[in-house]
Design a protein around this motif. Structure first.
Motif, PDB file in Angstrom:
ATOM      1  N   HIS A   2      69.942  69.185  67.048  1.00 13.82           N
ATOM      2  CA  HIS A   2      69.029  69.110  65.902  1.00 13.82           C
ATOM      3  C   HIS A   2      68.343  70.458  65.712  1.00 13.82           C
ATOM      4  O   HIS A   2      67.759  71.007  66.636  1.00 13.82           O
ATOM      5  CB  HIS A   2      67.999  68.011  66.103  1.00 13.82           C
ATOM      6  N   TYR A  46      71.687  69.340  61.465  1.00 15.39           N
ATOM      7  CA  TYR A  46      72.348  69.314  62.764  1.00 15.39           C
ATOM      8  C   TYR A  46      73.432  70.389  62.799  1.00 15.39           C
ATOM      9  O   TYR A  46      74.040  70.701  61.776  1.00 15.39           O
ATOM     10  CB  TYR A  46      73.014  67.961  63.021  1.00 15.39           C
ATOM     11  N   PRO A  89      65.783  61.783  63.990  1.00 13.41           N
ATOM     12  CA  PRO A  89      64.851  61.740  65.112  1.00 13.41           C
ATOM     13  C   PRO A  89      63.718  60.755  64.886  1.00 13.41           C
ATOM     14  O   PRO A  89      63.102  60.276  65.841  1.00 13.41           O
ATOM     15  CB  PRO A  89      64.332  63.180  65.211  1.00 13.41           C
ATOM     16  N   GLY A 120      67.244  67.423  56.606  1.00  2.39           N
ATOM     17  CA  GLY A 120      67.365  67.633  58.033  1.00  2.39           C
ATOM     18  C   GLY A 120      68.639  68.402  58.334  1.00  2.39           C
ATOM     19  O   GLY A 120      69.492  68.596  57.454  1.00  2.39           O
ATOM     20  N   TRP A 122      66.571  63.090  54.457  1.00  9.18           N
ATOM     21  CA  TRP A 122      65.670  62.639  55.520  1.00  9.18           C
ATOM     22  C   TRP A 122      64.275  62.387  54.979  1.00  9.18           C
ATOM     23  O   TRP A 122      63.663  63.257  54.351  1.00  9.18           O
ATOM     24  CB  TRP A 122      65.619  63.708  56.624  1.00  9.18           C
TER      25      TRP A 122
END
Length: 480
Positions: free
Chosen positions: A85, A75, A37, A73, A60
């Motif tokens: 996300h 998903y 993001p 991170g 990340w």
């Protein structure tokens, strides 16, 4: 959740919101690939299907487009195509991971997800310490760190990381990428009955083990799994010199195939083979889903190789994940095929059967655009073929040399032409996935694969075909 953990999460979420408009304004944002993001994304981590949901974690850095103290991170997806996300899974908030929650993996046990990752620690003099850490979740979304389960054993430098864990015959195994004290790369195997206490079984592969001589100074992201009755070890060695058309990237990603004697911790394997021939592919990780498929996702990037030149950095983000690929063994070679769920992306279809290609470039109505799946079946397998992609990349098959070349215009200077190659005896078919700033090419049903980032101008959307011989092809394309 500690106070520092809460602070780091809050700071990361604020950065996402702060940069959202800048990130989303980038015309090179991908349409159907996993991206960060904001900031930098690298290795896929903890790839697993849990209670019917696919979980993909990733390295990340939300605060910069360079490497730093990594978060995990997260998903999720029900179909490996549409990704949602989730909240941050791990932050570098404890003494054992204060300089980064480095790469690792996941396993389901007793209805819970267990994550294993490397805690990176550096002192004021930049000296590194490394710890293997476990975290647990009952719902797949909220993770509780359980602390260090494995310290650095004797004989290795602190470059000891990226644990991949699995179960075999009622026992747990964990393999780690390592650098031994003589500064050569190794893959080290451990065994456990409870996921908490680990027995060191030693290095089962690496430089100066088995058929390997010198083979890199560090092996990253090992992944050992059984496929069609054989054990495949996928890993990313660093320090391999280029050799003709092979090993052209700064670092490599590839595999060996063999047999693992679990009882005696001996692994007999064949030669190393690159798993992707493109410019941007590293640190792949696999999982087995509920259908029994072995699925691979790789980092659509390359560490320390012109990372700061990607034009997306102007919009505060960099790198992505490759498309998920199903792995199969065919005649002793690892084939990668796009997962069938990607058909859900297809919209309008157009087909041109039995087209005879000419020496001048030919374009075909509706075979164009930024997001496209293209399938070409070669009906005259011994004729040369060239495909130009958006004036920015070329796919060229030369039957005389039995060579397939992919070239692109470098995103560093916008002028230099860069090339990658593979040997193929005949060109049977090509499947191309185009996204806004990427190209993934599957050759002969996945016999070879090229992963390529490209950054054409917004007006460059055309695709053309040509042949210096009498090539005849079937063309089918879908808007995505």
């Amino acid at each position: 959740m500690s106070q520092l953990d809460q602070q780091l999460r809050k700071k990361a979420y604020e950065e996402v919101e702060k940069q959202k408009k800048v990130v989303n304004a980038d015309r090179y944002r991908l349409a159907y690939h996993v991206m960060p993001p904001v900031g930098l994304l690298n290795d896929p981590n903890g790839f697993i299907q849990f209670n019917g949901i696919y979980h993909l974690f990733y390295q990340w850095n939300p605060f910069a487009t360079e490497h730093g103290a990594k978060f995990w991170g997260h998903y999720t997806s029900t179909n490996l195509v549409d990704w949602q996300h989730e909240d941050i899974a791990l932050t570098p908030s404890d003494w054992f991971d204060k300089n980064g929650c480095y790469s690792g993996s996941a396993i389901e046990h007793e209805g819970k997800i267990y994550l294993f990752y490397t805690g990176n620690v550096k002192d004021e003099h930049n000296n590194r310490e490394t710890y293997q850490v476990m975290a647990v979740s009952e719902n797949g979304l909220d993770f509780e760190k359980k602390g260090v389960v494995l310290n650095l054993p004797e004989g290795y430098t602190p470059h000891f990381r990226d644990p991949k864990v699995w179960e075999h015959d009622g026992q747990f195994y964990l393999i780690i990428g390592a650098q031994s004290k003589d500064e050569t790369g190794k893959a080290v195997l451990f065994r456990s009955n409870d996921l908490h206490h680990w027995e060191n079984l030693g290095a089962i592969a690496g430089a100066h083990i088995g058929q390997f001589g010198d083979f890199g100074y560090m092996w990253e992201c090992p992944d050992l799994f059984t496929l069609d009755g054989q054990e495949v070890l996928v890993f990313s060695p660093q320090g391999i010199e280029s050799d003709g058309i092979h090993y052209q990237n700064l670092y490599q990603a590839g595999y060996v195939i063999g047999e693992l004697d679990y009882e005696h911790a001996k692994y007999n394997h064949g030669a190393f083979v690159e798993i992707d021939r493109g410019f941007e592919f590293y640190a792949p990780q696999t999982t087995v889903d509920e259908q029994g498929r072995r699925i691979l996702i790789g980092w659509f990037g390359m560490p320390e190789e012109r990372e700061d030149a990607h034009p997306t950095i102007e919009h505060k983000w960099v790198h992505a994940m490759t498309l998920p690929r199903e792995l199969k063994l065919v005649d002793g070679k690892l084939y990668q095929q796009p997962i069938v769920e990607l058909k859900e992306l297809r919209k309008e279809e157009v087909s041109y059967p039995g087209v005879e290609l000419k020496s001048n470039k030919q374009s075909f109505d509706k075979i164009e655009g930024e997001t496209l799946e293209l399938f070409m079946e070669n009906l005259e397998k011994n004729e040369p073929i060239s495909i130009n992609i958006r004036n920015h990349a070329n796919i060229v098959y030369s039957p005389k040399e039995q060579l397939l070349k992919v070239d692109r215009i470098s995103f560093v200077d916008g002028q230099t032409v860069e090339e990658r190659f593979c040997h193929i005896e005949t060109l049977d078919n090509l499947r191309i996935y185009l996204d806004t700033s990427s190209l993934e090419l599957f050759v002969n049903d996945g016999e070879e694969v090229f992963s390529v980032r490209i950054y054409p101008k917004i007006t460059e959307t055309g695709i053309s075909f040509s042949s210096e011989g009498k090539a005849k092809v079937n063309l089918t394309a879908w808007k995505l």
